[in-house]
Design a protein around this motif. Structure first.
Motif, short mmCIF file in Angstrom:
data_model
loop_
_atom_site.label_atom_id
_atom_site.label_comp_id
_atom_site.label_asym_id
_atom_site.label_seq_id
_atom_site.Cartn_x
_atom_site.Cartn_y
_atom_site.Cartn_z
N ILE A 1 32.62 48.33 47.60
CA ILE A 1 33.64 48.43 48.65
C ILE A 1 34.76 47.40 48.46
O ILE A 1 35.86 47.59 48.97
CB ILE A 1 33.04 48.33 50.07
CG1 ILE A 1 32.56 46.92 50.37
CG2 ILE A 1 31.96 49.36 50.27
CD1 ILE A 1 32.27 46.69 51.86
N THR A 2 34.48 46.32 47.75
CA THR A 2 35.51 45.30 47.54
C THR A 2 36.22 45.43 46.20
O THR A 2 37.34 44.94 46.04
CB THR A 2 34.90 43.88 47.60
OG1 THR A 2 33.93 43.75 46.55
CG2 THR A 2 34.23 43.63 48.95
N GLY A 3 35.56 46.08 45.24
CA GLY A 3 36.13 46.17 43.89
C GLY A 3 36.04 44.86 43.14
O GLY A 3 36.75 44.66 42.15
N LEU A 4 35.16 43.97 43.58
CA LEU A 4 35.03 42.64 42.97
C LEU A 4 33.63 42.43 42.41
O LEU A 4 32.65 42.89 42.99
CB LEU A 4 35.31 41.55 44.02
CG LEU A 4 36.68 41.61 44.71
CD1 LEU A 4 36.75 40.55 45.80
CD2 LEU A 4 37.78 41.40 43.70
N ARG A 5 33.55 41.71 41.30
CA ARG A 5 32.25 41.38 40.71
C ARG A 5 31.49 40.41 41.61
O ARG A 5 32.08 39.58 42.31
CB ARG A 5 32.44 40.73 39.34
CG ARG A 5 32.88 41.68 38.25
CD ARG A 5 32.78 40.97 36.91
NE ARG A 5 33.29 41.78 35.81
CZ ARG A 5 32.58 42.72 35.18
NH1 ARG A 5 31.34 42.96 35.57
NH2 ARG A 5 33.11 43.40 34.18
N VAL A 6 30.18 40.48 41.52
CA VAL A 6 29.36 39.60 42.34
C VAL A 6 29.60 38.14 41.98
O VAL A 6 29.56 37.27 42.85
CB VAL A 6 27.87 39.96 42.22
CG1 VAL A 6 27.34 39.78 40.81
CG2 VAL A 6 27.04 39.12 43.19
N VAL A 7 29.85 37.85 40.72
CA VAL A 7 30.16 36.49 40.29
C VAL A 7 31.35 36.55 39.35
O VAL A 7 31.38 37.35 38.42
CB VAL A 7 28.98 35.81 39.58
CG1 VAL A 7 29.38 34.43 39.07
CG2 VAL A 7 27.77 35.71 40.49
#
Length: 397
Positions: free
Chosen positions: A269-275
């Motif tokens: 939902i954010t389009g961002l990697r976890v790290v």
């Protein structure tokens, strides 16, 4: 997984001796001892496998001698190549003729290759489900261990989220999440519960219609039995996705997979990697940074992937955020089962975006979240470092 993981490659926590003497693929007794015989357990998806025993020569021919331009990807187990075989006999064929397959070739330098290879054959040779990648066959010759899978045309979810210029629509993201959840739910409810143990966006593969299938069962583990709540095992996996109780104690619960699912859903939902160490310090870890925003309607809207351009239902986003929070509960007992997750996602998929919502979302400021170059500077976990040391999939030191 947590900071105690040194680097996300496919190494196991125990060392398995790889035989150095030549082993004939036609030696049925040795093969059966290594692979095991599976018989129908009478449950849905439990099948007697009909796996093809390939020779190394056949797979070398099918992949044009493992030419670099046929390589699809690379991990700790080794490299994956695209090949072509006859649709009926599975004999090697020319490119474009017959059916495409993905051939995973083990890294002969890795002492863990044999054990992961065997785990793949054990699990995918036994289970058949529409949301698990199909294992076509295998090869074992001397120190060469190969696996042959159905070819998934659209590659991994990881590539679509973080590397593709074409953003996935909201409805497609929920469809993928639902399919992946169904795969986990199936594993968790088989006669002998299977804990996947390495749920991440890179292990979710997509076909032409964006149907999701779980791949890479090298770390899969049979769940607790005889009334036990967990199994104790060495901690392995990929940095950022592991449940806190597993990292802290080595106790692996069925619902440890649910935590990993919540992490991936947050990425979706954010389009961002976890790290991502390229992000500002307070945002290196997506879960730590985004968790406080999930229950707040206004803050949630600011962390939704801006590439969606507001084209998502507010109600669906709030329900998804609530589901993520439930999956990320610190106590595994408080997390939903994967069957409950599937039901929630099916409800979310039925919520449609209202035209006025898309316009309203576009007016919301996103600068506080997506700084310049935010999406273009994602760094693959395979190359991340922490404290000057590579983070890899290995036991906690």
């Amino acid at each position: 997984m947590g900071s105690c993981f040194p680097k996300p490659v496919n190494n196991l926590s125990t060392t398995t001796h790889v035989p150095t003497s030549s082993v004939s693929i036609s030696d049925d007794k040795k093969k059966e001892a290594m692979i095991g015989k599976h018989t129908s357990a009478g449950g849905e998806g439990i099948v007697t496998p009909k796996l093809k025993s390939f020779t190394y020569s056949e797979l070398r021919s099918a992949t044009k001698n493992f030419r670099p331009d046929t390589m699809l990807g690379e991990g700790g187990f080794g490299r994956v190549f695209k090949g072509w075989v006859d649709g009926e006999t599975y004999a090697p064929s020319k490119a474009g003729v017959g059916i495409a397959v993905a051939v995973k070739k083990s890294n002969t330098d890795s002492p863990q290759g044999l054990k992961e290879w065997k785990a793949e054959v054990d699990f995918l040779g036994k289970f058949s489900h529409s949301n698990l990648v199909k294992l076509v066959g295998y090869c074992w010759e001397d120190r060469e261990f190969l696996l042959v899978y159905e070819y998934m045309q659209r590659g991994s979810l990881e590539n679509h989220l973080f590397k593709s210029r074409e953003p996935l629509p909201w409805s497609t993201r929920i469809k993928i999440a639902t399919g992946a959840a169904q795969g986990l739910a199936f594993l968790h409810t088989t006669e002998k519960t299977v804990i996947y143990r390495d749920f991440k966006s890179a292990n979710i593969l997509l076909d032409t219609d964006f149907n999701a299938k779980l791949s890479d069962f090298g770390l899969a583990k049979l769940g607790p039995s005889n009334g036990a709540s967990h199994v104790s095992t060495g901690v392995v996996g990929t940095y950022g996705y592991a449940a806190p109780e597993y990292i802290a104690t080595g106790h692996l619960y069925v619902k440890s997979d649910v935590y990993g699912f919540g992490v991936v859903l947050l990425e979706m939902i954010t389009g961002l990697r976890v790290v991502d160490t390229n992000r500002p310090g307070s945002r290196h870890n997506l879960v730590d940074w985004a968790r406080p925003a999930l229950p707040d309607k206004r803050k949630l809207q600011k962390i939704i992937d801006p590439r969606l351009e507001g084209d998502y239902p507010s109600k669906g986003a709030r329900k998804t955020a609530d589901l993520i929070l439930r999956c990320l509960e610190h106590d595994p007992k408080n997390r939903p089962s994967m069957e409950e997750v599937v039901m929630s996602l099916q409800e979310i998929s039925a919520i449609e975006t209202k035209p006025k919502e898309a316009r309203a979302h576009k007016t919301e400021p996103t600068g506080s979240h997506h700084v310049r170059g935010y999406h273009s500077t994602h760094q693959s976990p395979l190359h991340m470092k922490q404290g000057g040391r590579p983070i890899e999939r290995s036991p906690v030191r």
